[in-house]
Motif scaffolding. Structure first.
Motif, PDB file in Angstrom:
ATOM      1  N   ARG A  28       0.833  -1.206   0.000  1.00  0.00           N
ATOM      2  CA  ARG A  28       0.000   0.000   0.000  1.00  0.00           C
ATOM      3  C   ARG A  28       0.862   1.247   0.000  1.00  0.00           C
ATOM      4  N   LEU A  29       1.930   1.249   0.779  1.00  0.00           N
ATOM      5  CA  LEU A  29       2.815   2.405   0.813  1.00  0.00           C
ATOM      6  C   LEU A  29       3.508   2.603  -0.538  1.00  0.00           C
ATOM      7  N   ARG A  30       3.957   1.508  -1.145  1.00  0.00           N
ATOM      8  CA  ARG A  30       4.610   1.624  -2.455  1.00  0.00           C
ATOM      9  C   ARG A  30       3.612   2.051  -3.529  1.00  0.00           C
ATOM     10  N   ALA A  31       2.376   1.546  -3.437  1.00  0.00           N
ATOM     11  CA  ALA A  31       1.355   1.947  -4.399  1.00  0.00           C
ATOM     12  C   ALA A  31       1.029   3.426  -4.284  1.00  0.00           C
ATOM     13  N   GLY A  32       1.225   3.972  -3.097  1.00  0.00           N
ATOM     14  CA  GLY A  32       1.017   5.400  -2.889  1.00  0.00           C
ATOM     15  C   GLY A  32       2.198   6.245  -3.326  1.00  0.00           C
ATOM     16  N   GLY A  33       3.206   5.613  -3.893  1.00  0.00           N
ATOM     17  CA  GLY A  33       4.342   6.347  -4.438  1.00  0.00           C
ATOM     18  C   GLY A  33       5.565   6.392  -3.555  1.00  0.00           C
ATOM     19  N   ALA A  34       5.536   5.697  -2.418  1.00  0.00           N
ATOM     20  CA  ALA A  34       6.657   5.778  -1.475  1.00  0.00           C
ATOM     21  C   ALA A  34       7.735   4.760  -1.808  1.00  0.00           C
ATOM     22  N   GLU A  35       8.966   5.130  -1.509  1.00  0.00           N
ATOM     23  CA  GLU A  35      10.074   4.196  -1.512  1.00  0.00           C
ATOM     24  C   GLU A  35      10.304   3.743  -0.072  1.00  0.00           C
ATOM     25  N   LEU A  36      10.596   2.462   0.124  1.00  0.00           N
ATOM     26  CA  LEU A  36      10.696   1.911   1.475  1.00  0.00           C
ATOM     27  C   LEU A  36      12.064   1.325   1.756  1.00  0.00           C
ATOM     28  N   THR A  37      12.516   1.549   2.977  1.00  0.00           N
ATOM     29  CA  THR A  37      13.625   0.800   3.549  1.00  0.00           C
ATOM     30  C   THR A  37      13.082   0.117   4.797  1.00  0.00           C
ATOM     31  N   VAL A  38      13.112  -1.202   4.832  1.00  0.00           N
ATOM     32  CA  VAL A  38      12.593  -1.947   5.978  1.00  0.00           C
ATOM     33  C   VAL A  38      13.729  -2.159   6.976  1.00  0.00           C
ATOM     34  N   VAL A  39      13.460  -1.814   8.241  1.00  0.00           N
ATOM     35  CA  VAL A  39      14.467  -1.888   9.303  1.00  0.00           C
ATOM     36  C   VAL A  39      13.991  -2.879  10.356  1.00  0.00           C
ATOM     37  N   ILE A  40      14.735  -3.969  10.544  1.00  0.00           N
ATOM     38  CA  ILE A  40      14.412  -4.971  11.556  1.00  0.00           C
ATOM     39  C   ILE A  40      15.665  -5.254  12.366  1.00  0.00           C
ATOM     40  N   GLY A  41      15.585  -5.091  13.673  1.00  0.00           N
ATOM     41  CA  GLY A  41      16.727  -5.359  14.530  1.00  0.00           C
ATOM     42  C   GLY A  41      16.699  -6.765  15.100  1.00  0.00           C
ATOM     43  N   ASP A  42      17.860  -7.247  15.523  1.00  0.00           N
ATOM     44  CA  ASP A  42      17.938  -8.560  16.157  1.00  0.00           C
ATOM     45  C   ASP A  42      17.326  -8.530  17.555  1.00  0.00           C
ATOM     46  N   ASP A  43      17.403  -7.366  18.210  1.00  0.00           N
ATOM     47  CA  ASP A  43      16.796  -7.157  19.511  1.00  0.00           C
ATOM     48  C   ASP A  43      16.531  -5.660  19.647  1.00  0.00           C
ATOM     49  N   ALA A  44      16.046  -5.229  20.818  1.00  0.00           N
ATOM     50  CA  ALA A  44      15.680  -3.824  20.978  1.00  0.00           C
ATOM     51  C   ALA A  44      16.882  -2.902  20.783  1.00  0.00           C
ATOM     52  N   ALA A  45      18.027  -3.253  21.362  1.00  0.00           N
ATOM     53  CA  ALA A  45      19.207  -2.403  21.235  1.00  0.00           C
ATOM     54  C   ALA A  45      19.659  -2.300  19.786  1.00  0.00           C
ATOM     55  N   ASP A  46      19.626  -3.417  19.092  1.00  0.00           N
ATOM     56  CA  ASP A  46      20.035  -3.411  17.683  1.00  0.00           C
ATOM     57  C   ASP A  46      19.034  -2.626  16.840  1.00  0.00           C
ATOM     58  N   ALA A  47      17.738  -2.775  17.141  1.00  0.00           N
ATOM     59  CA  ALA A  47      16.715  -2.036  16.403  1.00  0.00           C
ATOM     60  C   ALA A  47      16.886  -0.531  16.599  1.00  0.00           C
ATOM     61  N   LEU A  48      17.202  -0.108  17.829  1.00  0.00           N
ATOM     62  CA  LEU A  48      17.403   1.313  18.086  1.00  0.00           C
ATOM     63  C   LEU A  48      18.625   1.831  17.338  1.00  0.00           C
ATOM     64  N   GLU A  49      19.692   1.070  17.353  1.00  0.00           N
ATOM     65  CA  GLU A  49      20.904   1.486  16.638  1.00  0.00           C
ATOM     66  C   GLU A  49      20.622   1.640  15.149  1.00  0.00           C
ATOM     67  N   ARG A  50      19.892   0.684  14.586  1.00  0.00           N
ATOM     68  CA  ARG A  50      19.562   0.747  13.163  1.00  0.00           C
ATOM     69  C   ARG A  50      18.622   1.921  12.872  1.00  0.00           C
ATOM     70  N   ALA A  51      17.648   2.150  13.781  1.00  0.00           N
ATOM     71  CA  ALA A  51      16.712   3.254  13.581  1.00  0.00           C
ATOM     72  C   ALA A  51      17.442   4.596  13.615  1.00  0.00           C
ATOM     73  N   CYS A  52      18.363   4.761  14.552  1.00  0.00           N
ATOM     74  CA  CYS A  52      19.124   6.009  14.635  1.00  0.00           C
ATOM     75  C   CYS A  52      19.963   6.210  13.378  1.00  0.00           C
TER      76      CYS A  52
END
Length: 295
Positions: A28-52
């Motif tokens: 749905r997001l891509r159909a609306g014209g958006a480009e996506l980067t999916v971010v998934i961490g191994d755990d909360a600390a890794d997810a936060l590091e990747r998000a930052c």
């Protein structure tokens, strides 16, 4: 140029039952014209590091695909930047999304909200415990409710909200009132035994419990609710009213407003947005307009 969204995903939300909805939302997001980067961490600390790291690349939004816990993590990454936070509510409670008017129970509707890119500034708040500090967008809980959370987190069964109900019953059987010392804005001090204290930037937590029904995320203030000592029978009688916010009229309930709040208590821990902060004492301070959200 098409908008670029970083989609932060919690694969464990609702025990992984939300993952089948990730692809339809991404489509749905891509159909609306958006480009996506999916971010998934191994755990909360890794997810936060990747998000930052991805926020440092200045996407058009960081979009949290999960519940309040993931939103809490995303807030750490985007607060104080000009990158807005979008939310696809996929958790059990989704109280922060509700406070911001994001559609719940319909991830495709939430995706359409993200695509509209209508953002606003709201407050966040800083909570300090010992040498650590973090931001929160919703509610800091301390007392009976945080002990229920502690107990529920130790349970492996039943799943979902049912384990919180089991933990509530078990904790109520053993609970004793807690002596609190609450300092508002570095001046007024309230000392008394209480069941719990909640410090709220938004109105609800725990899947719809409107603990501070008039709390607003953009008024530059924290709402502080204290529940004085009541009998267990009275607690059970009044408890359902918290889902309507009418508990605020009970004589054992008081709600104040402040820019900073310090909580001191014996044998108590604090939770922020459902995530464990640590033992008290804790200090909460409002950060007006620190967060840009898509809502």
């Amino acid at each position: 140029m098409p908008p670029h969204f970083a989609l932060l995903v919690n694969p464990a939300a609702r025990g992984g039952r939300t993952l089948p909805l990730l692809e339809p939302v991404a489509r749905r997001l891509r159909a609306g014209g958006a480009e996506l980067t999916v971010v998934i961490g191994d755990d909360a600390a890794d997810a936060l590091e990747r998000a930052c790291a991805v926020v440092a690349e200045r996407p058009d939004a960081l979009v949290a695909f999960g519940g309040d816990g993931l939103v809490h993590l995303a807030v750490q990454a985007v607060a104080g930047t000009d990158v807005p936070l979008g939310i696809i509510p996929m958790g059990t409670g989704n109280d922060i999304a509700s406070a911001l008017g994001v559609p719940r129970g319909d991830p495709l509707a939430a995706a359409r909200t993200v695509l509209r890119m209508r953002s606003r500034l709201v407050d966040a708040a800083l909570v300090r415990a010992g040498d650590s500090e973090e931001l929160f967008a919703g509610v800091v809980a301390c007392g009976f409710d945080s002990r229920v959370n502690e107990r529920a987190n130790r349970l492996t069964w039943p799943p979902g909200m049912a384990k919180y109900l089991v933990a509530l019953v078990e904790e109520l059987r053993r609970f004793r009132p807690i002596p609190f010392r609450v300092t508002l804005d570095g001046g007024e001090v309230i000392e008394r035994e209480a069941m719990l204290v909640a410090v709220a930037n938004t109105r609800s937590y725990g899947a719809g419990m409107r603990v501070c029904p008039d709390a607003s995320p953009d008024d530059g203030l924290l709402d502080v609710m204290m529940l004085d000592v009541v009998s267990k029978a009275e607690f059970l009688r009044v408890f359902p009213s918290v889902y309507r916010g009418t508990h605020a009229a009970h004589p054992a309930v008081s709600i104040r407003r402040a820019r900073s709040v310090r909580l001191e208590a014996g044998d108590a821990v604090a939770y922020a947005d459902g995530e464990r902060v640590g033992p008290v004492p804790v200090t909460c301070e409002i950060r007006p307009g620190a967060l840009r959200v898509i809502a």
